[in-house]
Design an enzyme around this catalytic site. Structure first.
Site, PDB file in Angstrom:
ATOM      1  N   SER A  53      34.367  38.877  32.019  1.00  0.00           N
ATOM      2  CA  SER A  53      34.728  39.914  32.982  1.00  0.00           C
ATOM      3  C   SER A  53      35.373  41.162  32.413  1.00  0.00           C
ATOM      4  CB  SER A  53      35.652  39.333  34.060  1.00  0.00           C
ATOM      5  OG  SER A  53      34.912  38.549  34.967  1.00  0.00           O
ATOM      6  N   SER A 107      33.770  40.909  36.338  1.00  0.00           N
ATOM      7  CA  SER A 107      34.449  41.238  37.563  1.00  0.00           C
ATOM      8  C   SER A 107      35.365  42.455  37.492  1.00  0.00           C
ATOM      9  CB  SER A 107      35.273  40.033  38.015  1.00  0.00           C
ATOM     10  OG  SER A 107      36.343  39.795  37.101  1.00  0.00           O
ATOM     11  N   LYS A 131      43.807  46.332  37.111  1.00  0.00           N
ATOM     12  CA  LYS A 131      42.942  45.528  37.970  1.00  0.00           C
ATOM     13  C   LYS A 131      43.774  44.968  39.124  1.00  0.00           C
ATOM     14  CE  LYS A 131      39.482  41.775  37.482  1.00  0.00           C
ATOM     15  NZ  LYS A 131      38.909  40.766  36.558  1.00  0.00           N
TER      16      LYS A 131
END
Ligand SMILES: [Mg+2]
Ligand SMILES: [Zn+2]
Lengths: 475, 486, 102
Positions: free
Chosen positions: B176, B152, B77
């Site tokens: 997330s 997310s 990420k």
């Protein structure tokens, strides 16, 4: 109308550690800009603080020395504000649970002492005089950013500039004694802000307070506070209100200028720092820290007074200069006469240190040598005037006090044969005075003594002279 | 040899191929890079790759010799600091920022011999549940490109589901990891708070953020957890795991006491999700678990507490993006104007919204009513969980109340977007571990099943997840996955 | 701090004030729409403001850790070039920012 000033202090002390408060960059003064920095103290994304164990201990030492209560738990908080010297835009500080709670020092109540991190250094350029106003840009150096800082807050218990100065002098000596900081105002490792308000004598309610910022010597703090008290008293006298403001004291002109007025209360939006966990010093750890503290100046002051019978002022000034006090105590023990030792240390010896700039134990005049000189004076082998000359000579000459006295011809004429001859000479030279003395003007003993001293070149022992004179003059 | 297909390939499977010398590290990495080239133009899971570094690492392992998991690629990420490699957290304000350090999890992956393929898309600063809040454009759901992948960590989930990486790392502040794992039909674990270091992880809400793995199955998730969960003195809130991660082998749930906090479902669950959830609960019983019903009386206030605590912490965490030291700067005549203009230009609408809420909640006069009260609610929620775990080994909930939704469906309705986290965020408030595994398809879209345990019960969650996964036999490969199975 | 009208009703000036605290550079035409959005969110989260939670301690952190302290031993810090590598406006040894102004 008589006015009373109410003064509280906020003192920031940079703590002596190897590394910063929340990262392991060196905590060092004077290095080239932006060389003692890392991703943490530059507040790069994702960087986390880790509290410095030694900084916590240093702060605890100071807290213990100031008689603070050490709560079982303290926590960290974020104090939010935007400024170029604050890279995270929050300062990690302690809000409602400080490391050190209420204490008392020289009769002044300590509100709290909490740990936080110092800000970066901002240099304003293009404005001509380095001041903020009108500068073209600022350059930020993060070396200082994150230096462990202890903020000590007092209750408004001080009443004047001189009192504040004395408090700060003792406070600094105490902190220095703990080893927690060098408290160097010039390097900024000790910084003082004063909150000053003035009220009618006898009033309970506090007046509007103004803050004096960043005064860089205790003398200027004393004078700045005095100036602010005069300013506020004059306003009140004239029936004008004091407006809350932050002021700058200019020692050159002995005047104050307003840095900013408070139009709006600050809103720092304090909240518990989620990246750090609480500090809970164990009782055993606190005991160990307290036990390891050296004798602190206030304690020493009492002991010097009690053990050596020194007057308050002497005891205080010795206690404020630990090296000199150590020297004194060594000397007093060797000489066996604390009063004489104190007189020498506060007089000739201090003057010598001031002139040479050396510290007491580096002086060539060691306690043992000076004790030798004190012994000579006590024996009457040298007069106190002569001893001062011997002391001056000792500084550059390693010979002992007796040898120097001899070499300088300052040995006191104590033996009665030699002295008797001089006395006889003096009496023979002043027949009129002898007659007058014998006629009852006994105060002429002083005249004869003076004449003998003069004739002996100051080397005669005045007591021996007087007893010989009385013997010869028969009365 | 035919070109290697990465679709459906697990990390353990990839390691076996390397062990058997069926492929080299370079060939394996190239296969993933080719796959990214082929499909990521549409999917947009990766914000950037760095093929030269990837292949150099692979070559070094091929030459130096490898074993175990070494040589298996991974996707990261874009919230993780990668030294010298642009790290934006999905925000304009960090465009061009090259960290000078590696996050601990990045270092841990490198230490384990994993090879980074690149940085994965995400909602800006991890604020969002759809990856639509990325400043660099949304990621699409590999199951249906008209739908969001969740967020997310949408890029991290989509990449694994589409075979662009065998596994990946994301972060979970309010769901997330678990929610995008659910939307993309893969496994995602939010570890216990403190199990994984946050050092170098761009902060959203410090007391809630936690790094965790995405993978095609529970064993891979366990394996990746064992790599990243370690003690890091650079994070004061990190403790690692009390016991080593066990690779799960369990085939049943005998002796386990599970419970469904039935009151939570009142929040509203789509029918398809509800049906699969109940079926999976039944399956737990069939596998030998004793399943009861319980309540979490205060968890219903979790959404409100979360949307005060997270923005409050974020308002401080994001204050450092001021244009002074790195990232975007918009010039202005004085420094405060520079801050305001830079932040105006650099932050997206959702980030600004949350900074506003957080700043307001912390401000004088409102602190007690908002932030203080939210922290008290947090205490009550922790107590609810603690009480439940006195009786039960784990709790069961849907991961999200719905399946993946279309782009734009909730983008302009913040409350609807926030409500998608209703089953995940109480877990963050209490600092607990939560595992999401796919439990089937509703209307052709994956549904996530969440298993929540007491702090540091990861091994138990992984065992439960593994036994269930074997029984469910969910196929994590999206049916129309672009070029299909190759 | 300005006095907000009530917990849920935000005024435009509240919004401006909060945006100023947060340095968000809000333009005048953005104030009203943002106020409406924030009001909706605050209305929702305000439910907990009404709960009677007297006596309930706060949880600021899920872990009950204390005394996590580092030894006072320096670790190599960044080189100056690393430190300044990302600077939007490097001025020799330092970071240049616009003047501090009023
Ligand atoms: Mg302070
Ligand atoms: Zn540092």
């Amino acid at each position: 109308m008589s006015w009373e000033a109410v003064i509280g202090l906020e003192i920031h002390v940079q703590l002596r550690t190897e590394t910063k408060m929340f990262c392991r960059c060196p905590n060092r003064y004077g290095d080239p800009p932006n060389t003692n920095v890392c991703a943490v103290c530059l507040a790069h994304p994702g960087m986390l603080p880790v509290a410095n164990r030694v900084a916590v201990d240093q702060a605890l030492r100071v807290g213990l020395a100031l008689g603070c209560r050490i709560p079982a738990r303290s926590k960290w908080d974020r104090k939010n504000y935007f400024y170029p010297d604050s890279p995270k835009a929050y300062q990690i500080s302690q809000y409602d649970e400080p490391l050190c709670a209420e204490g008392s020092f020289t009769g002044v109540r300590i509100t709290r002492a909490h740990l936080e991190e110092d800000a970066a250094k901002t240099i304003h350029i293009g404005g001509g005089d380095g001041r903020i106003a009108g500068s073209g840009a600022s350059i930020v150096d993060f070396n200082r950013c994150g230096t462990p800082l202890l903020e000590i807050v007092t209750e408004p218990d001080l009443r004047g500039g001189a009192e504040a100065r004395r408090f700060l002098t003792l406070l600094r000596a105490t902190i220095v004694a703990t080893g927690a900081s060098d408290c160097d105002l010039e390097k900024g490792s000790l910084r003082v802000d004063a909150n000053v308000s003035v009220r009618r004598s006898g009033d309970e309610e506090l007046g509007v307070k103004c803050e004096l910022k960043n005064m860089n010597s205790f003398r200027f703090i004393e004078r700045g506070i005095a100036a602010e008290i005069r300013r506020q008293a004059a306003l009140l006298e004239a029936g004008e209100p004091v407006l809350q403001a932050t002021l700058h004291y200019d020692p050159a002109s002995d005047s104050l200028s307003v840095l900013r007025t408070k139009e709006e209360a600050d809103d720092y939006r304090y909240f518990a720092e989620p990246d750090l966990v609480p500090v809970e010093p164990s009782p055993a750890h606190l005991e160990a820290l307290a036990a390891a503290l050296p004798e602190l100046p206030l304690v020493r002051m009492d002991r010097l007074r009690a053990a050596h019978g020194l007057p308050d002022a002497t005891a205080e000034s010795l206690a404020l200069t630990p090296g000199l006090a150590d020297y004194f105590e060594e000397l007093a023990a060797l000489a066996g006469d604390a009063r004489a030792a104190a007189n020498w240390v506060m007089g000739e010896f201090s003057a010598h240190l001031n002139a040479s700039g050396s510290d007491p134990h580096a002086s060539t005049v060691t306690p043992a040598r000076l004790a030798g000189l004190i012994a000579l004076v006590a024996e009457g082998a040298v007069s106190s005037t002569g001893a001062k000359q011997v002391f001056a000579a000792m500084i550059d000459d390693p010979a002992d006090a007796a040898a120097l006295t001899e070499r300088l011809g300052l040995g006191q004429v104590g033996d009665t044969d030699a002295l008797g001859a001089i006395v006889d000479e003096v009496l023979a030279a002043s027949p009129a005075e002898v007659a007058a003395y014998r006629g009852g003007k006994v105060q002429l003993i002083g005249f004869f003594t003076g004449q003998v001293m003069k004739a002996s070149g100051g080397r005669a022992d005045p007591k021996a002279v007087q007893s010989l004179l009385r013997e010869r003059l028969g009365g | 040899m035919a070109a290697l297909s990465t679709i459906g390939l697990t990390a353990e499977g990839a390691a076996m191929l390397l062990d058997a010398r069926a492929v080299s590290c370079v060939e394996l990495a190239e296969a993933y890079l080719r796959r990214i080239d082929a499909v990521d133009g549409d999917l947009h899971a990766f914000l950037r790759t760095h093929p030269e570094e990837t292949l150099a690492r692979a070559r070094a392992l091929d030459e130096g010799g490898r074993s175990g998991i070494e040589g298996v690629p991974i996707g990261l990420k874009d919230l993780f600091s990668t030294r010298g490699i642009e790290t934006t957290a999905g925000s304009r304000i960090l465009e061009g920022f090259r960290p000078i350090i590696d996050a601990d999890v990045v270092e841990a992956c490198a230490d384990a011999g994993l090879i980074s393929l690149g940085k994965l898309n995400m909602d800006e600063f991890a604020m969002g549940s759809s990856t639509e809040h990325s400043a660099y454009g949304p990621t699409r759901n590999p199951w249906n490109q008209a739908l969001v992948p969740g967020g997310s960590s949408g890029g991290s989930a989509a990449a694994v589901a589409a075979g662009l990486a065998p596994w990946s790392l994301g972060t979970d502040t309010g769901g997330s990891i678990r929610q995008p794992a659910a939307f993309c039909g893969i496994v995602g674990l939010k570890p216990t708070y403190g199990a994984v270091s946050r050092y170098g992880v761009v902060a959203f809400a410090s007391s809630l953020d936690q790094v965790g793995p995405f993978a095609l199955n529970v064993r891979d998730v366990a394996l990746l957890l064992s790599i990243i969960a370690r003690n890091d003195p650079r994070d004061s809130t990190n403790v690692g795991l009390p016991a080593p991660v066990e690779l799960p082998e369990a085939e049943d749930l005998k002796g386990l006491r599970l419970a469904v906090p039935r009151d939570q479902l009142d929040a509203g669950v789509d029918a398809g999700v509800a049906a699969l959830f109940e079926a999976t609960v039944e399956r737990c019983r069939a596998l030998g678990a004793e399943v009861s019903e319980t309540t979490l009386p205060h968890a219903g206030h979790g959404l409100a507490a979360y949307y005060l605590i997270a923005p409050s912490e974020a308002s401080a965490n994001l204050a450092r993006y001021d244009g002074a030291r790195y990232g975007l700067r918009v010039d202005a005549p004085d420094v405060h104007a520079m801050y305001s203009e830079t932040r105006r230009a650099g932050f997206g609408a959702e980030v600004k919204r949350r900074i506003m809420i957080g700043t307001y909640a912390l401000s004088a006069g409102y602190f007690d009513a908002y932030y203080g009260q939210a922290q008290r609610v947090r205490t009550l929620i922790r107590r609810d969980f603690a009480k439940a775990f006195e009786q039960y080994d784990a709790l069961l909930l849907p991961t999200a109340p719905s399946v993946a939704f279309p782009f734009g469906a909730k983008l302009y309705d913040p409350l609807a977007m926030y409500a998608n986290d209703v089953f995940t965020l109480p877990v963050n408030l209490a600092g607990l571990p939560g595992l999401s595994i796919p439990c089937g398809l509703a209307d052709g879209l994956p549904v996530g099943f969440q298993i929540i345990g007491p702090a540091f019960s990861e091994n138990r969650l992984l065992a439960i997840g593994h036994a269930l996964e074997r029984a469910i036999e969910f196929d994590p490969v999206p049916p129309r996955i672009l070029e299909g199975r190759g | 701090m300005a006095h907000y009208d009530s917990a849920m009703a935000l005024s435009d000036s509240d919004v401006r004030h909060v945006a100023r605290l947060a340095r968000l550079g809000l333009h005048e035409d953005e104030v009203a729409p943002l106020r409406a959005e924030l009001e909706t969110i605050l209305q929702h989260v305000s439910a907990i403001a009404e709960l009677d939670l007297a006596g309930v301690p706060v949880t600021s952190h899920p872990l009950e850790l204390v005394n996590v302290l580092a030894d006072d031993i320096p670790i190599a810090c960044a080189t100056r070039d690393d430190a300044l590598a990302n600077a939007p406006d490097r001025a020799g040894d330092g970071f240049r920012v616009p003047p501090i102004g009023a």
